[in-house]
Design a protein around this motif. Structure first.
Motif, PDB file in Angstrom:
ATOM      1  N   ASP A 146     -12.147  -4.913  -4.405  1.00  0.00           N
ATOM      2  CA  ASP A 146     -12.699  -6.164  -3.866  1.00  0.00           C
ATOM      3  C   ASP A 146     -11.587  -7.104  -3.425  1.00  0.00           C
ATOM      4  N   THR A 147     -10.517  -7.156  -4.204  1.00  0.00           N
ATOM      5  CA  THR A 147      -9.405  -8.055  -3.903  1.00  0.00           C
ATOM      6  C   THR A 147      -8.738  -7.677  -2.587  1.00  0.00           C
ATOM      7  N   VAL A 148      -8.489  -6.393  -2.391  1.00  0.00           N
ATOM      8  CA  VAL A 148      -7.884  -5.935  -1.137  1.00  0.00           C
ATOM      9  C   VAL A 148      -8.813  -6.235   0.043  1.00  0.00           C
ATOM     10  N   ALA A 149     -10.105  -5.966  -0.141  1.00  0.00           N
ATOM     11  CA  ALA A 149     -11.073  -6.222   0.932  1.00  0.00           C
ATOM     12  C   ALA A 149     -11.145  -7.707   1.270  1.00  0.00           C
ATOM     13  N   GLU A 150     -11.119  -8.558   0.256  1.00  0.00           N
ATOM     14  CA  GLU A 150     -11.199  -9.998   0.488  1.00  0.00           C
ATOM     15  C   GLU A 150      -9.946 -10.514   1.187  1.00  0.00           C
ATOM     16  N   LEU A 151      -8.799  -9.978   0.833  1.00  0.00           N
ATOM     17  CA  LEU A 151      -7.564 -10.377   1.496  1.00  0.00           C
ATOM     18  C   LEU A 151      -7.629 -10.059   2.987  1.00  0.00           C
ATOM     19  N   LEU A 152      -8.088  -8.878   3.331  1.00  0.00           N
ATOM     20  CA  LEU A 152      -8.207  -8.494   4.734  1.00  0.00           C
ATOM     21  C   LEU A 152      -9.264  -9.317   5.458  1.00  0.00           C
ATOM     22  N   GLU A 153     -10.355  -9.614   4.765  1.00  0.00           N
ATOM     23  CA  GLU A 153     -11.452 -10.366   5.387  1.00  0.00           C
ATOM     24  C   GLU A 153     -11.062 -11.803   5.691  1.00  0.00           C
ATOM     25  N   HIS A 154     -10.280 -12.406   4.800  1.00  0.00           N
ATOM     26  CA  HIS A 154      -9.997 -13.838   4.915  1.00  0.00           C
ATOM     27  C   HIS A 154      -8.658 -14.158   5.565  1.00  0.00           C
ATOM     28  N   SER A 155      -7.866 -13.149   5.875  1.00  0.00           N
ATOM     29  CA  SER A 155      -6.598 -13.401   6.566  1.00  0.00           C
ATOM     30  C   SER A 155      -6.529 -12.590   7.847  1.00  0.00           C
ATOM     31  N   GLU A 156      -6.748 -13.261   8.960  1.00  0.00           N
ATOM     32  CA  GLU A 156      -6.639 -12.591  10.251  1.00  0.00           C
ATOM     33  C   GLU A 156      -5.203 -12.155  10.508  1.00  0.00           C
ATOM     34  N   LEU A 157      -4.259 -12.975  10.063  1.00  0.00           N
ATOM     35  CA  LEU A 157      -2.852 -12.635  10.260  1.00  0.00           C
ATOM     36  C   LEU A 157      -2.507 -11.313   9.577  1.00  0.00           C
ATOM     37  N   ILE A 158      -2.971 -11.144   8.339  1.00  0.00           N
ATOM     38  CA  ILE A 158      -2.667  -9.929   7.599  1.00  0.00           C
ATOM     39  C   ILE A 158      -3.428  -8.733   8.162  1.00  0.00           C
ATOM     40  N   SER A 159      -4.704  -8.911   8.475  1.00  0.00           N
ATOM     41  CA  SER A 159      -5.470  -7.784   9.022  1.00  0.00           C
ATOM     42  C   SER A 159      -4.927  -7.360  10.382  1.00  0.00           C
ATOM     43  N   ASP A 160      -4.473  -8.318  11.198  1.00  0.00           N
ATOM     44  CA  ASP A 160      -3.885  -7.980  12.501  1.00  0.00           C
ATOM     45  C   ASP A 160      -2.578  -7.201  12.326  1.00  0.00           C
ATOM     46  N   ALA A 161      -1.775  -7.579  11.339  1.00  0.00           N
ATOM     47  CA  ALA A 161      -0.523  -6.866  11.097  1.00  0.00           C
ATOM     48  C   ALA A 161      -0.781  -5.433  10.643  1.00  0.00           C
ATOM     49  N   VAL A 162      -1.818  -5.244   9.834  1.00  0.00           N
ATOM     50  CA  VAL A 162      -2.189  -3.884   9.426  1.00  0.00           C
ATOM     51  C   VAL A 162      -2.634  -3.077  10.639  1.00  0.00           C
ATOM     52  N   ALA A 163      -3.470  -3.688  11.490  1.00  0.00           N
ATOM     53  CA  ALA A 163      -3.956  -2.999  12.686  1.00  0.00           C
ATOM     54  C   ALA A 163      -2.815  -2.636  13.628  1.00  0.00           C
ATOM     55  N   ALA A 164      -1.781  -3.475  13.664  1.00  0.00           N
ATOM     56  CA  ALA A 164      -0.638  -3.226  14.539  1.00  0.00           C
ATOM     57  C   ALA A 164       0.326  -2.190  13.965  1.00  0.00           C
TER      58      ALA A 164
END
Length: 211
Positions: free
Chosen positions: A167-185
């Motif tokens: 849940d913690t990992v999912a919430e981090l990705l959901e609430h941080s566009e900066l972090i989710s974009d870096a993962v996608a990149a």
């Protein structure tokens, strides 16, 4: 002052794994903990990874992963609970310090997890307000494990901790566009791992990105 990223998500995770192996086997090298290292870090830091973990006194990150000064950017609170300050700190690590890896570290025998489980008992004593707010985000994991178990049986804390980690990992990705974009990149990866107190091992449970 910061420098450009010097390592990949995979290399950063492998370094942490090797350090944990040395710690587990009882032959840590205690790298980069001397006077020269302190001098090198004046005016700059280039950590290879960020770690978000529980505040439990048994989870000393640099010891567990046999790392030194300036190697890890560490954020901790009881139960590794996502908050605005946690997200802001990790976004700083990614965008300014340019870390290629975030490790989210849970562990067995977590007091916050135990408190969340106990709070759902019919005869539970109300918790102090700030502790209640802290464990609220663990309660969905408690309820999922309860639904999958036998009626009236206390949920397994290890299973609740594992669910909460995810849940913690999912919430981090959901609430941080900066972090989710870096993962996608492909410039950032996230590893959710559970630390086993007796063995000293950090066991990966969920991986997001290329490691």
């Amino acid at each position: 002052m910061t420098q450009e990223r010097r390592t990949s998500p995979l290399t950063a995770w492998q370094e942490m794994q090797h350090g944990n192996e040395r710690f587990v086997s009882g032959v840590p090298s205690h790298p980069r903990q001397d006077v020269e290292r302190r001098e090198q870090l004046l005016g700059q830091q280039t950590p290879h990874a960020a770690l978000f973990g529980c505040s439990d006194s048994r989870l000393a990150a640099e010891i567990i992963f046999d790392l030194g000064l300036g190697d890890l950017f560490v954020v901790r609170n009881a139960g590794q609970i996502i908050s605005d300050s946690v997200i802001g700190s990790l976004e700083y690590a990614v965008s300014v310090l340019r870390v290629p890896l975030i490790v989210v570290l849970g562990h067995d025998e977590c007091g916050a997890v135990a408190a969340a489980i106990d709070s759902q008992a019919p005869d539970a004593v109300p918790l102090p307000p700030h502790i209640h707010l802290l464990i609220e985000k663990i309660i969905p994991a408690v309820r999922r494990v309860q639904r999958g178990g036998a009626p009236g049986i206390r949920p397994d804390p290890t299973e609740v901790g594992r669910e909460h980690l995810r849940d913690t990992v999912a919430e981090l990705l959901e609430h941080s566009e900066l972090i989710s974009d870096a993962v996608a990149a492909g410039t950032l990866a996230i590893v959710g791992a559970n630390y086993r107190l007796l063995e000293g091992t950090a066991v990966p449970d969920i991986v997001v990105g290329a490691v």
